[in-house]
Design an enzyme around this catalytic site. Structure first.
Site: not given
Length: 294
Positions: A52, A151, A184
């Site tokens: 990721r 991210k 979220e």
């Protein structure tokens, strides 16, 4: 034993683990990171986290100067240098030193550093009693502006919502997307449980709602399937949260934590539900017994 930070291939004391003030990671939040956990000497989903990390870097055209194998070894080396069997790992890659302008291609070379330390996101009693959260007025970044699947080191959107939670006297907030659907929380993925035809169904927002594809989220989904639970990703509103039978959050730092109140509404009977508790137990058995590294 004093702490050691891995910085660009060397283990150094924290006071020597410095980056230049012209680093674009500091100036503009231009970089990517991963938060990872180690349990009993094994790094949970290490390669999944690293994949990721590299995908986030590719998305922002940041070339990491190490291979996945080299960074995996660097993580293990840093854990050993800090003499830890359990801990939290923060792996960051900044764009590196550049000019005061936005142009990322003036940066000389990325800086890569790894921190191994302890983390306690929420008090232990909240895992037993459940936590209260609120809905933030700060909207999640539009997914067409900045993909939530990157991210990045720029967490200001999440921080502003976190401030709202703290101002309300709670420790976490739900963020809605630009359409008003649940995305979220500031640092966690969110799930609800509702009964359908007498059987519990686990619901969560779809990735297109503005959701970081959580590593712990995916692990818990796998455990739910193993338990024979039905999972569905659907657009959720605050109404769905308020009328849920159960609710829980997942995240690397948070692990699995029950939610028993949202915006003053009691969820279910006000206690952690059976599905939540079963997944909590299953997750802890998974990571404590033989935490998978891939």
């Amino acid at each position: 034993m004093s702490k050691r930070i891995w910085l660009n291939g060397k283990l150094v004391p924290p006071e020597q683990a410095t980056v230049n003030v012209y680093d674009h990671g500091l100036l503009y939040g231009d970089g990517v990171f991963e938060g990872i956990r180690a349990y009993n000497g094994r790094v949970f989903k290490l390669r999944t986290h690293l994949r990721r990390l590299y995908e986030s870097a590719v998305a922002i055209r940041l070339e990491i100067p190490y291979t996945i194998d080299e960074l995996a070894e660097a993580v293990r080396e840093t854990i050993a240098a800090n003499d830890r069997q359990d801990g939290y790992i923060r792996l960051c890659v900044t764009r590196g030193v550049g000019t005061l302008g936005l142009n990322p291609f003036t940066c000389e070379a990325p800086n890569v550093f790894i921190i191994v330390d302890s983390i306690k996101l929420y008090p232990a009693e909240l895992y037993e009693q459940g936590m209260e959260i609120v809905t933030a007025s700060t909207v999640r970044n539009h997914p067409m502006a900045l993909s939530p699947r990157i991210k990045s080191m720029n967490y200001l959107n999440n921080i502003l919502a976190k401030i709202e939670a703290l101002d309300a006297g709670v420790m976490e907030a739900v963020m809605l997307n630009h359409l008003g659907y649940v995305a979220e929380c500031t640092g966690d993925n969110i799930f609800i449980v509702r009964k359908r035809d007498g059987q519990p169904v686990v619901y969560s927002p779809p990735l297109h709602a503005g959701v970081l594809e959580g590593i712990t989220m995916r692990a818990v989904e796998g455990l739910a399937r193993d338990a024979g639970l039905c999972l569905e990703r659907v657009d959720l509103t605050r109404y769905d949260l308020y009328t849920a039978d159960e609710m829980f959050l997942t995240g690397t730092a948070a692990e699995v934590i029950p939610v028993t109140k949202v915006d003053g509404r009691v969820i279910g009977d006000g206690k952690p539900g059976k599905v939540t508790l079963s997944l909590f137990d299953a997750f802890h058995k998974l990571v404590q017994n033989n935490a998978p590294e891939d």
